[in-house]
Design an enzyme around this catalytic site. Structure first.
Site, short mmCIF file in Angstrom:
data_model
loop_
_atom_site.label_atom_id
_atom_site.label_comp_id
_atom_site.label_asym_id
_atom_site.label_seq_id
_atom_site.Cartn_x
_atom_site.Cartn_y
_atom_site.Cartn_z
N GLY A 272 34.32 37.30 50.07
CA GLY A 272 34.31 36.49 51.57
C GLY A 272 33.10 35.73 51.41
O GLY A 272 32.27 35.94 50.68
N THR B 11 30.33 43.85 64.48
CA THR B 11 30.69 42.56 65.36
C THR B 11 30.27 42.67 66.80
O THR B 11 30.30 43.88 67.41
CB THR B 11 32.05 41.99 65.39
OG1 THR B 11 32.19 41.01 66.24
CG2 THR B 11 33.00 43.15 65.83
N ASP B 12 29.49 41.63 67.48
CA ASP B 12 29.56 41.54 68.91
C ASP B 12 30.64 41.58 69.58
O ASP B 12 30.65 41.84 71.07
CB ASP B 12 28.84 40.21 69.14
CG ASP B 12 29.53 39.06 68.81
OD1 ASP B 12 30.05 39.12 67.70
OD2 ASP B 12 29.32 38.00 69.46
N TYR C 166 40.95 42.64 67.62
CA TYR C 166 39.94 42.46 66.57
C TYR C 166 38.56 43.58 67.09
O TYR C 166 38.35 44.07 66.28
CB TYR C 166 39.39 41.20 66.47
CG TYR C 166 38.19 41.23 65.38
CD1 TYR C 166 38.36 41.17 64.02
CD2 TYR C 166 36.90 40.70 66.09
CE1 TYR C 166 37.21 40.97 63.35
CE2 TYR C 166 35.89 40.42 65.05
CZ TYR C 166 36.12 40.61 64.00
OH TYR C 166 34.86 40.33 63.15
N ASP D 35 42.43 47.26 47.24
CA ASP D 35 42.52 47.21 48.89
C ASP D 35 42.00 48.42 49.29
O ASP D 35 41.92 49.71 48.99
CB ASP D 35 44.12 47.46 48.84
CG ASP D 35 44.63 47.44 50.35
OD1 ASP D 35 43.88 47.43 51.29
OD2 ASP D 35 45.74 47.24 50.57
N1 LIG Z 1 33.02 35.69 60.72
C1 LIG Z 1 32.41 35.98 61.97
O1 LIG Z 1 32.12 35.21 62.70
C2 LIG Z 1 31.89 37.39 61.99
C3 LIG Z 1 31.13 37.53 63.45
C4 LIG Z 1 30.62 39.01 63.38
C5 LIG Z 1 30.92 39.95 62.38
N2 LIG Z 1 31.57 39.61 60.98
C6 LIG Z 1 32.00 40.79 60.38
O2 LIG Z 1 31.15 40.30 59.22
C7 LIG Z 1 31.87 40.67 57.87
C8 LIG Z 1 32.11 39.77 57.03
O3 LIG Z 1 32.68 38.66 57.65
P1 LIG Z 1 33.16 37.27 56.81
O4 LIG Z 1 33.27 36.11 57.74
O5 LIG Z 1 32.08 37.25 55.51
O6 LIG Z 1 34.71 37.63 56.25
P2 LIG Z 1 35.52 36.82 55.48
O7 LIG Z 1 35.14 35.64 54.79
O8 LIG Z 1 37.09 36.87 55.99
O9 LIG Z 1 35.63 37.99 54.21
C9 LIG Z 1 36.31 39.22 54.21
C10 LIG Z 1 36.71 39.73 52.85
O10 LIG Z 1 37.42 40.94 52.87
C11 LIG Z 1 38.91 40.69 52.00
N3 LIG Z 1 39.64 41.80 52.45
C12 LIG Z 1 40.56 41.65 53.69
N4 LIG Z 1 41.22 42.85 53.82
C13 LIG Z 1 41.09 43.66 52.82
C14 LIG Z 1 41.56 44.77 52.19
N5 LIG Z 1 42.31 45.59 52.68
N6 LIG Z 1 40.79 45.45 51.27
C15 LIG Z 1 39.66 44.52 50.32
N7 LIG Z 1 39.55 43.52 50.73
C16 LIG Z 1 39.96 42.90 51.85
C17 LIG Z 1 39.14 39.31 52.54
O11 LIG Z 1 40.05 39.01 51.64
P3 LIG Z 1 41.28 37.83 51.88
O12 LIG Z 1 40.45 36.56 52.31
O13 LIG Z 1 42.34 37.72 50.72
O14 LIG Z 1 42.06 38.58 53.17
C18 LIG Z 1 37.95 38.60 52.30
O15 LIG Z 1 37.56 38.41 51.04
C19 LIG Z 1 33.11 41.68 58.48
O16 LIG Z 1 32.97 42.86 58.69
C20 LIG Z 1 33.40 40.71 59.87
O17 LIG Z 1 33.98 41.48 60.80
C21 LIG Z 1 31.94 38.27 61.06
#
Ligand SMILES: NC(=O)c1ccc[n+]([C@@H]2O[C@H](COP(=O)([O-])OP(=O)(O)OC[C@H]3O[C@@H](n4cnc5c(N)ncnc54)[C@H](OP(=O)(O)O)[C@@H]3O)[C@@H](O)[C@H]2O)c1
Length: 289
Positions: free
Chosen positions: A11, A100-101, A124, A36
């Site tokens: 990710g 997350t916020d 979410y 997973d």
């Molecule tokens: N993005 C934002 O704006 C934001 C804001 C606040 C907090 N966050 C939090 O920050 C963290 C990182 O976010 P990010 O934006 O880097 O997320 P991301 O780019 O969507 O990466 C998440 C990764 O987790 C993998 N994943 C999903 N389901 C899974 C499973 N069952 N088992 C193993 N891996 C799995 C995804 O694979 P696939 O792509 O194949 O599904 C992806 O590689 C998360 O906890 C998110 O909730 C994000």
């Protein structure tokens, strides 16, 4: 060498953590489809690796998709972190979990503190709240739950990349102006997570860049800064209310978070969201040659 099991290793945030991984850590990356997080047997099997740190970046992050796929969201974002907490308890590891916020309702007008009541408005947000609860209920003491907001960085779909694309395609952009929060560059969050790991001050923390803005102000700043590097097509950016851009998931109107606790616990210095954006755009330019 300390072994760090990085869950969700493909990710956006994970890619920043991998780029900045300090030399004292050995990386064990896990992600779909091989691994997973919701499969108890697969999580239990990580025992064999005896990780010292379990860092969970895995999540179902499609906020609007979660409204349609509630069960999947609850499993990945809610139950998954609980399984990791059980594993951490068993092998004596530290668990770092990113939240997350969007666990907040957005009713406040002052920055959210770590112990403020949560009240998610979306599936979410509810699923991420459940993930936090599962960790707290597990009995694990050695955890960091770090809430962040409006994340962007290399190797991911995010608001900055969307605005860059649209600024080159369209003459006019309309962007929501009545939701306030704070953008966060993944590289800054990665640094903050590694700094926290040097402490044993476990608990819940907030981290974002400093300052706050609306999505409209964020978009305007992105376009202004982008012009330093490349031509854009867009001439007008217009502020609109949330109701003019309806989406399946309800977002908090205000989700600015206080960073006092993480600043007291670590030696990190906060960077303003404008400055971090500038550093990201500069780095992006270098990466693209
Ligand atoms: N993005 C934002 O704006 C934001 C804001 C606040 C907090 N966050 C939090 O920050 C963290 C990182 O976010 P990010 O934006 O880097 O997320 P991301 O780019 O969507 O990466 C998440 C990764 O987790 C993998 N994943 C999903 N389901 C899974 C499973 N069952 N088992 C193993 N891996 C799995 C995804 O694979 P696939 O792509 O194949 O599904 C992806 O590689 C998360 O906890 C998110 O909730 C994000």
């Amino acid at each position: 060498m300390k072994k760090i099991a990085l869950i969700g290793a493909n990710g956006m945030l994970a890619s920043a953590l991998i780029r900045q991984l300090p030399a004292e850590y050995e990386l064990l990356p896990y992600d779909l489809p091989e691994f997973d997080l919701t499969d108890r047997e697969q999580v239990v099997a990580l025992r064999e690796q005896a990780p010292h740190i379990i860092l969970n970046c895995a999540a179902y992050t499609n906020v609007d998709g979660c409204e349609k796929h509630r069960e999947l969201a609850m499993r990945v974002n809610g139950e998954g972190p609980g399984l990791l907490a059980e594993l951490a308890l068993e092998v004596g590891a530290v668990l770092v979990h990113v939240s997350t916020d969007f666990v907040f309702s957005g009713d406040k007008q002052q920055p959210y503190q770590e112990n403020d009541a949560t009240g998610p408005l979306s599936v979410y947000g509810q699923s991420k709240q459940l993930g936090e609860q599962r960790i707290l209920q597990s009995g694990l003491k050695s955890y960091f739950i770090v809430r962040t907001s409006w994340l962007y960085g290399a190797d991911g779909n995010n608001f900055v990349e969307t605005m860059i694309r649209l600024a080159k395609e369209r003459d006019e952009l309309k962007v929501v102006a009545d939701q306030r929060g704070t953008p966060t560059w993944t590289d800054d969050l990665a640094q903050a997570l590694f700094s926290l790991l040097l402490t044993e001050k476990y608990g819940i923390y907030h981290f974002s860049n400093s300052g706050d803005c609306s999505w409209f102000e964020f978009a305007a700043e992105i376009v202004n800064q982008l012009k330093e590097f490349e031509p854009v097509k867009v001439e007008k950016i217009l502020p609109i209310p949330t109701e003019d851009y309806p989406l399946p998931a309800t977002r908090p109107k205000y989700s600015v978070m206080s960073k006092d606790k993480i600043m007291a616990a670590t030696a990190i210095r906060l960077t303003s969201w404008q400055q971090s954006l500038a550093r990201y755009l500069y780095q992006r330019q270098i990466d693209r040659g």
